[in-house]
Design a protein around this motif. Structure first.
Motif, PDB file in Angstrom:
ATOM      1  N   VAL A 132     -12.359  -6.229  -8.119  1.00  0.00           N
ATOM      2  CA  VAL A 132     -10.976  -5.846  -7.863  1.00  0.00           C
ATOM      3  C   VAL A 132     -10.930  -4.332  -7.619  1.00  0.00           C
ATOM      4  O   VAL A 132     -11.524  -3.548  -8.371  1.00  0.00           O
ATOM      5  CB  VAL A 132     -10.062  -6.203  -9.059  1.00  0.00           C
ATOM      6  N   ILE A 133     -10.231  -3.932  -6.551  1.00  0.00           N
ATOM      7  CA  ILE A 133      -9.978  -2.520  -6.264  1.00  0.00           C
ATOM      8  C   ILE A 133      -8.519  -2.246  -6.609  1.00  0.00           C
ATOM      9  O   ILE A 133      -7.621  -2.935  -6.102  1.00  0.00           O
ATOM     10  CB  ILE A 133     -10.250  -2.188  -4.785  1.00  0.00           C
ATOM     11  N   SER A 134      -8.288  -1.284  -7.463  1.00  0.00           N
ATOM     12  CA  SER A 134      -6.928  -1.053  -7.946  1.00  0.00           C
ATOM     13  C   SER A 134      -6.457   0.351  -7.623  1.00  0.00           C
ATOM     14  O   SER A 134      -7.232   1.317  -7.649  1.00  0.00           O
ATOM     15  CB  SER A 134      -6.852  -1.277  -9.458  1.00  0.00           C
ATOM     16  N   LEU A 135      -5.164   0.416  -7.286  1.00  0.00           N
ATOM     17  CA  LEU A 135      -4.474   1.692  -7.117  1.00  0.00           C
ATOM     18  C   LEU A 135      -3.687   1.956  -8.400  1.00  0.00           C
ATOM     19  O   LEU A 135      -2.918   1.110  -8.849  1.00  0.00           O
ATOM     20  CB  LEU A 135      -3.517   1.646  -5.926  1.00  0.00           C
ATOM     21  N   ARG A 136      -3.855   3.153  -8.984  1.00  0.00           N
ATOM     22  CA  ARG A 136      -3.199   3.463 -10.249  1.00  0.00           C
ATOM     23  C   ARG A 136      -2.551   4.843 -10.184  1.00  0.00           C
ATOM     24  O   ARG A 136      -2.879   5.661  -9.328  1.00  0.00           O
ATOM     25  CB  ARG A 136      -4.214   3.449 -11.410  1.00  0.00           C
ATOM     26  N   LEU A 149      -5.085   8.122   0.985  1.00  0.00           N
ATOM     27  CA  LEU A 149      -5.292   6.894   0.217  1.00  0.00           C
ATOM     28  C   LEU A 149      -5.987   5.830   1.067  1.00  0.00           C
ATOM     29  O   LEU A 149      -6.817   5.063   0.555  1.00  0.00           O
ATOM     30  CB  LEU A 149      -3.950   6.362  -0.298  1.00  0.00           C
ATOM     31  N   GLY A 150      -5.660   5.786   2.378  1.00  0.00           N
ATOM     32  CA  GLY A 150      -6.318   4.820   3.257  1.00  0.00           C
ATOM     33  C   GLY A 150      -7.816   5.072   3.371  1.00  0.00           C
ATOM     34  O   GLY A 150      -8.626   4.129   3.340  1.00  0.00           O
ATOM     35  N   ASN A 151      -8.216   6.375   3.492  1.00  0.00           N
ATOM     36  CA  ASN A 151      -9.641   6.693   3.547  1.00  0.00           C
ATOM     37  C   ASN A 151     -10.348   6.309   2.251  1.00  0.00           C
ATOM     38  O   ASN A 151     -11.476   5.785   2.272  1.00  0.00           O
ATOM     39  CB  ASN A 151      -9.837   8.182   3.805  1.00  0.00           C
ATOM     40  N   LEU A 179      -7.377  -6.625  -3.740  1.00  0.00           N
ATOM     41  CA  LEU A 179      -6.679  -5.346  -3.887  1.00  0.00           C
ATOM     42  C   LEU A 179      -5.522  -5.502  -4.859  1.00  0.00           C
ATOM     43  O   LEU A 179      -4.796  -6.498  -4.821  1.00  0.00           O
ATOM     44  CB  LEU A 179      -6.151  -4.852  -2.530  1.00  0.00           C
ATOM     45  N   GLU A 180      -5.331  -4.491  -5.698  1.00  0.00           N
ATOM     46  CA  GLU A 180      -4.266  -4.540  -6.709  1.00  0.00           C
ATOM     47  C   GLU A 180      -3.520  -3.212  -6.709  1.00  0.00           C
ATOM     48  O   GLU A 180      -4.110  -2.142  -6.869  1.00  0.00           O
ATOM     49  CB  GLU A 180      -4.881  -4.797  -8.084  1.00  0.00           C
ATOM     50  N   LEU A 216      -0.330  -0.203   2.042  1.00  0.00           N
ATOM     51  CA  LEU A 216      -1.767   0.043   2.179  1.00  0.00           C
ATOM     52  C   LEU A 216      -2.573  -1.200   1.821  1.00  0.00           C
ATOM     53  O   LEU A 216      -3.573  -1.533   2.495  1.00  0.00           O
ATOM     54  CB  LEU A 216      -2.175   1.218   1.283  1.00  0.00           C
ATOM     55  N   CYS A 217      -2.177  -1.895   0.783  1.00  0.00           N
ATOM     56  CA  CYS A 217      -2.900  -3.115   0.392  1.00  0.00           C
ATOM     57  C   CYS A 217      -2.788  -4.185   1.480  1.00  0.00           C
ATOM     58  O   CYS A 217      -3.760  -4.904   1.773  1.00  0.00           O
ATOM     59  CB  CYS A 217      -2.364  -3.636  -0.943  1.00  0.00           C
ATOM     60  N   ASP A 218      -1.599  -4.303   2.071  1.00  0.00           N
ATOM     61  CA  ASP A 218      -1.432  -5.277   3.155  1.00  0.00           C
ATOM     62  C   ASP A 218      -2.302  -4.902   4.350  1.00  0.00           C
ATOM     63  O   ASP A 218      -2.889  -5.784   5.012  1.00  0.00           O
ATOM     64  CB  ASP A 218       0.038  -5.330   3.588  1.00  0.00           C
ATOM     65  N   TYR A 219      -2.406  -3.592   4.644  1.00  0.00           N
ATOM     66  CA  TYR A 219      -3.174  -3.154   5.804  1.00  0.00           C
ATOM     67  C   TYR A 219      -4.656  -3.459   5.619  1.00  0.00           C
ATOM     68  O   TYR A 219      -5.349  -3.860   6.580  1.00  0.00           O
ATOM     69  CB  TYR A 219      -2.951  -1.652   6.009  1.00  0.00           C
TER      70      TYR A 219
END
Length: 461
Positions: free
Chosen positions: A376-380, A360-362, A341-342, A326-329
């Motif tokens: 920074v936008i982070s996924l946790r 998660l993409g939305n 993106l993190e 998702l971060c790569d996209y």
């Protein structure tokens, strides 16, 4: 085929129960009466045998006894009784037998033995009548050994019991009919609240869904159904309101691109254009068509999700590579916004891969669109008791409390002026909520000075 009335069914059941109870009571009373009559007849025979024994023992001669036949007839009292006194040679001293019936051989009770009920013999006569017979030895004048036979025809008792049976049958039948009639009357009166409830429900239509059924006068048995109907009416009212709002929002959302298409095409047709200008108009039209296409696809997805037509393909997912993908996209879009993106996702989760990627993409697309430049936008991942929370955290404008409860409504935008051609048409967060509902989870959002956090909660089994 018309179904039978509940009142009739219950009234019939009530009548059947009453008939059964009356029958049991009737059987008990009938057997009690039969037992009492049999006891009295047997005791009368026992007493008669003892009386005749005493009379024979006190008499001076048998000739004097034979000369007084009326004495015995009066003692017997009716034509259904018989009395025989015989000598040892079989000759009769006293013979009172109105029907002149031939009697069976009887075992005589010893003269020094008191008769008991079990000594009484019930014998069916050849003419169809039943007789109760009792035989015993007696001592006559001068110590002569005699045999006494006392008997009674039981036809009178059978007639009395037969008459009593007929009265019982009639009483049971009339009791069942009366129970049915009274039960039907009481049930129809007791079911009046149901008819009133039906009339109240019949008066509610699409324009009066805000009406509620009264619970103050409802019987205790109907209170729960009335409350359930009120709850259903509330849900219907809410659904109709949402549908009306959805229709209005959909018309508004579609009207904007259609208005843009009509305006651009009208301008292109009104004045001569160069090839480059026509290409620019077509490119603008393509963007609007893409927007309409995304809106239609999103609406179709929401419709299928709400009707549970989409079967989940659940599997165990490794979250870290999923977050990396998702971060790569979204990396190119993040670079354009000067956002980093993190990925902090880790561990495994049981979910539908395609739907989780879309949810998660939305959220990531929404976060990138509203994040502050340079942030920074982070996924946790955060684990709580029985729930796995996947978080998308970004720094941006704080979302007011008045908007937080409406973010997942269709076509709702906290800031309509920030709508962009590439967005989801106000359906992105609604799709996230539908995906979580399909998984049996939930989605929530919080926003303050420390950032905005969207969380997807999955139940961990």
């Amino acid at each position: 085929m018309r179904s039978r009335s509940i009142a009739w069914r219950l009234a019939l059941a009530f009548a059947a129960v009453c008939a059964l109870v009356l029958s049991l009571i009737g059987v008990f009373l009938y057997r009690s009466l039969a037992s009492e009559l049999a006891y009295r007849d047997d005791m009368a025979l026992l007493g008669r045998l003892e009386q005749v024994r005493a009379l024979l023992a006190d008499s001076d001669s048998l000739d004097a006894l034979q000369a007084r036949p009326r004495l015995y007839q009066n003692m017997l009292g009716n034509l259904d009784s018989l009395l025989l006194v015989r000598r040892a040679d079989g000759s009769s001293v006293i013979a009172i037998n109105p029907r002149q019936r031939e009697l069976p051989a009887l075992n005589a009770i010893a003269r020094d033995q008191s008769p008991q009920r079990q000594d009484v013999l019930t014998w069916p006569a050849p003419d169809g009548a039943e007789l109760a017979l009792l035989s015993g030895e007696a001592q006559g004048p001068n110590g002569e050994l005699l045999t006494v036979i006392a008997g009674k025809v039981l036809s009178e008792r059978e007639q009395m019991l037969g008459s009593y049976r007929m009265r019982l049958y009639l009483a049971i039948g009339l009791g069942a009919l009366l129970a049915f009639a009274l039960g039907l009357l009481l049930l129809r009166k007791g079911l009046q609240p149901l008819r009133h409830l039906s009339e109240a429900v019949r008066g509610i239509d699409l324009r009066s869904l805000d009406q509620r059924l009264a619970t103050s006068d409802a019987p205790t048995e109907l209170l729960e159904p009335v409350q359930a109907l009120n709850g259903m009416l509330a849900r219907l009212d809410d659904s109709v309101q949402r549908l009306s709002q959805f229709s209005a929002d959909l018309a508004h959302e579609i009207r904007t691109p259609l208005h843009t298409l009509l305006a651009s095409n009208g301008q292109a047709l009104n004045y001569p254009r160069s090839t480059a200008e026509y290409q620019e108009v077509l490119a603008s039209n393509m963007e609007e068509f893409e927007r309409l296409k995304r809106m239609a696809e999103n609406l179709m997805f929401l419709a299928r999700a709400e009707q549970a037509e989409r079967a989940l393909s659940l599997q165990t997912l490794d979250l870290q590579p999923l977050g990396d993908e998702l971060c790569d996209y979204f990396e190119a879009l993040a670079d354009d916004r000067d956002v980093r993106l993190e990925n902090g996702l880790h561990g495994e989760l049981h979910a539908d891969r395609q739907l989780l990627q879309r949810a998660l993409g939305n959220l990531l697309a929404n976060a990138v669109r509203h994040a502050d430049s340079g942030s920074v936008i982070s996924l946790r991942r955060r684990d709580a008791e029985g729930v796995c929370w996947l978080q998308v955290h970004n720094f941006g404008p704080v979302i007011g409390d008045e908007h937080l409860g409406k973010l997942f409504d269709r076509f709702y935008r906290a800031d309509p002026s920030r709508a962009e051609p590439g967005d989801s048409g106000g359906l992105g967060l609604a799709i996230v909520q539908s995906i979580m509902q399909l998984h049996g989870g939930r989605v929530r959002v919080g926003s303050d000075a420390a950032g905005t956090v969207f969380e997807l909660g999955f139940v961990v089994i």
